[in-house]
Design an enzyme around this catalytic site. Sequence first.
Site, PDB file in Angstrom:
ATOM      1  N   ILE A 238       6.129  71.403 100.718  1.00 21.53           N
ATOM      2  CA  ILE A 238       7.146  70.716 101.540  1.00 21.53           C
ATOM      3  C   ILE A 238       6.538  70.374 102.893  1.00 21.53           C
ATOM      4  O   ILE A 238       7.255  70.074 103.849  1.00 21.53           O
ATOM      5  CB  ILE A 238       8.439  71.555 101.741  1.00 21.53           C
ATOM      6  CG1 ILE A 238       8.129  72.909 102.397  1.00 21.53           C
ATOM      7  CG2 ILE A 238       9.192  71.721 100.439  1.00 21.53           C
ATOM      8  CD1 ILE A 238       9.357  73.554 103.025  1.00 21.53           C
ATOM      9  N   ARG A 240       3.173  68.254 104.057  1.00 22.69           N
ATOM     10  CA  ARG A 240       2.814  66.850 104.220  1.00 22.69           C
ATOM     11  C   ARG A 240       1.950  66.433 103.053  1.00 22.69           C
ATOM     12  O   ARG A 240       1.173  67.242 102.521  1.00 22.69           O
ATOM     13  CB  ARG A 240       1.977  66.644 105.493  1.00 22.69           C
ATOM     14  CG  ARG A 240       2.745  66.402 106.757  1.00 22.69           C
ATOM     15  CD  ARG A 240       3.484  65.065 106.744  1.00 22.69           C
ATOM     16  NE  ARG A 240       4.248  64.867 107.968  1.00 22.69           N
ATOM     17  CZ  ARG A 240       5.503  65.258 108.175  1.00 22.69           C
ATOM     18  NH1 ARG A 240       6.171  65.883 107.225  1.00 22.69           N
ATOM     19  NH2 ARG A 240       6.111  65.012 109.327  1.00 22.69           N
ATOM     20  N   GLU A 269       2.550  58.482 100.266  1.00 24.93           N
ATOM     21  CA  GLU A 269       3.970  58.236  99.993  1.00 24.93           C
ATOM     22  C   GLU A 269       4.452  57.008 100.789  1.00 24.93           C
ATOM     23  O   GLU A 269       3.909  56.718 101.860  1.00 24.93           O
ATOM     24  CB  GLU A 269       4.810  59.485 100.324  1.00 24.93           C
ATOM     25  CG  GLU A 269       4.838  59.858 101.788  1.00 24.93           C
ATOM     26  CD  GLU A 269       5.595  61.168 102.050  1.00 24.93           C
ATOM     27  OE1 GLU A 269       5.294  62.182 101.401  1.00 24.93           O
ATOM     28  OE2 GLU A 269       6.470  61.147 102.929  1.00 24.93           O
ATOM     29  N   HIS A 287      10.717  63.319  99.784  1.00 24.92           N
ATOM     30  CA  HIS A 287      10.626  63.759 101.188  1.00 24.92           C
ATOM     31  C   HIS A 287      12.021  63.959 101.807  1.00 24.92           C
ATOM     32  O   HIS A 287      12.385  63.303 102.785  1.00 24.92           O
ATOM     33  CB  HIS A 287       9.795  62.753 102.002  1.00 24.92           C
ATOM     34  CG  HIS A 287       9.229  63.344 103.257  1.00 24.92           C
ATOM     35  ND1 HIS A 287       8.034  62.950 103.801  1.00 24.92           N
ATOM     36  CD2 HIS A 287       9.696  64.326 104.081  1.00 24.92           C
ATOM     37  CE1 HIS A 287       7.788  63.634 104.913  1.00 24.92           C
ATOM     38  NE2 HIS A 287       8.798  64.485 105.091  1.00 24.92           N
ATOM     39  N   ILE A 288      12.773  64.898 101.213  1.00 24.45           N
ATOM     40  CA  ILE A 288      14.163  65.095 101.647  1.00 24.45           C
ATOM     41  C   ILE A 288      14.428  66.506 102.165  1.00 24.45           C
ATOM     42  O   ILE A 288      15.585  66.918 102.289  1.00 24.45           O
ATOM     43  CB  ILE A 288      15.173  64.788 100.505  1.00 24.45           C
ATOM     44  CG1 ILE A 288      14.862  65.617  99.240  1.00 24.45           C
ATOM     45  CG2 ILE A 288      15.196  63.300 100.200  1.00 24.45           C
ATOM     46  CD1 ILE A 288      15.969  65.614  98.201  1.00 24.45           C
TER      47      ILE A 288
HETATM   48  C1  8YV Z   1      11.495  63.846 108.363  1.00 25.96           C
HETATM   49  C2  8YV Z   1       9.729  65.711 108.328  1.00 25.96           C
HETATM   50  O1  8YV Z   1      12.546  63.504 107.537  1.00 25.96           O
HETATM   51  O2  8YV Z   1      10.424  66.617 110.380  1.00 25.96           O
HETATM   52  C3  8YV Z   1       9.488  66.347 109.657  1.00 25.96           C
HETATM   53  O3  8YV Z   1       8.313  66.587 109.982  1.00 25.96           O
HETATM   54  O4  8YV Z   1       8.856  65.638 107.532  1.00 25.96           O
HETATM   55  C4  8YV Z   1      11.082  65.209 107.925  1.00 25.96           C
HETATM   56  O5  8YV Z   1      12.048  66.129 108.351  1.00 25.96           O
HETATM   57  C5  8YV Z   1      10.496  62.722 108.290  1.00 25.96           C
HETATM   58  O6  8YV Z   1       9.268  63.011 108.881  1.00 25.96           O
HETATM   59  C6  8YV Z   1      11.062  61.466 108.940  1.00 25.96           C
HETATM   60  O7  8YV Z   1      10.891  61.443 110.313  1.00 25.96           O
END
Ligand code: 8YV
Length: 327
Positions: A238, A240, A269, A287-288
């Site tokens: 979860i 990157r 992605e 990516h949720i």
């Molecule tokens: C975001 C995320 O939805 O906060 C982060 O780092 O990966 C996610 O919560 C995404 O990056 C959009 O800004």
Amino acid sequence: MTKPRILVAREVFPETIERLSQHFDVEANPGATPFTRDELITRLQGKAGVFTTGSEQINADVLAACPDLKICANMAVGYNNFDVAAMTARGVLATNAPDVLTETTADFGFALLMATARRLTESEHYLRAGKWNSWSYDMFAGSDIHGSTMGIIGMGRIGQGIARRGAHGFGMKVIYHNRSRLSPALEAECKATYVAKEELLRTADHVVLVLPFTPENRHTIGEAELKLMKPTATLVNIARGGIVDDAALARALAARQISAAGLDVFEGEPKVHADLLALSNVVLTPHIASATIPTRLAMATLAADNLIGYLVHGKPLTPINPEVLAA
Ligand code: 8YV
């Protein structure tokens, strides 16, 4: 007095635009798609600030082409879309959105772990396809969460949230690896034991990745690391895309070198590696991890308040490069 001009690079909550409009002359992205690099540069002319998400790359080229820019406020805790050194060199402040998403993201990490270990999506697809005719002793038999060993790589706030859920809620043994060890008090609270990365990979039943993306962290999990893991193990990412070598993971999953994976983030992605899409032993989500309405609103509000805090009051809430403030 004329208001400073800012750009909101992606569609966000109307209440966020309203909040920003009280202080700024706001240009908002009217559509659901990100601006191209050139479009972003064009729209940033004359803008003092930009509200970004992970989609917008702010690098030396973009900064050189946007001389009026003073702050980039990311609606994300991760900020690998920012070249922070280039921003600091140009005196541009960078801010992110930490803390407000910690528990929601930890909830999701746990949900993805459980879905992966207990083969939730694979079995649902089977049922929906009308293939369920009778009970069988090993039908969609997965692996246990309770009493198992969870290895967390990246023990920041979200990693700690996942550790607490595992140790306190499910009686898991928690081991972790991180750049630096937690304080003894935090280790005790999370019931987590620090181990070397190799030991974690060899002994964990479930490996969960929650580390930030940096060039050094690229392919933290590749072919060699996957070989160290148990054939019964699951891997959850979860963090990157790019932290896992997706092609190597697809090969390991196909060969049952590890049992299953749960992925919320991907290299390149929103494109997903075709070999991953073809596999049944991987749970894939777009990516949720931070996606609940209250949390996304809190993230947007924090990004907006960083813009207001800096451009109106000279005091951002969560700066990444505070040295810009001292200059
Ligand atoms: C975001 C995320 O939805 O906060 C982060 O780092 O990966 C996610 O919560 C995404 O990056 C959009 O800004």
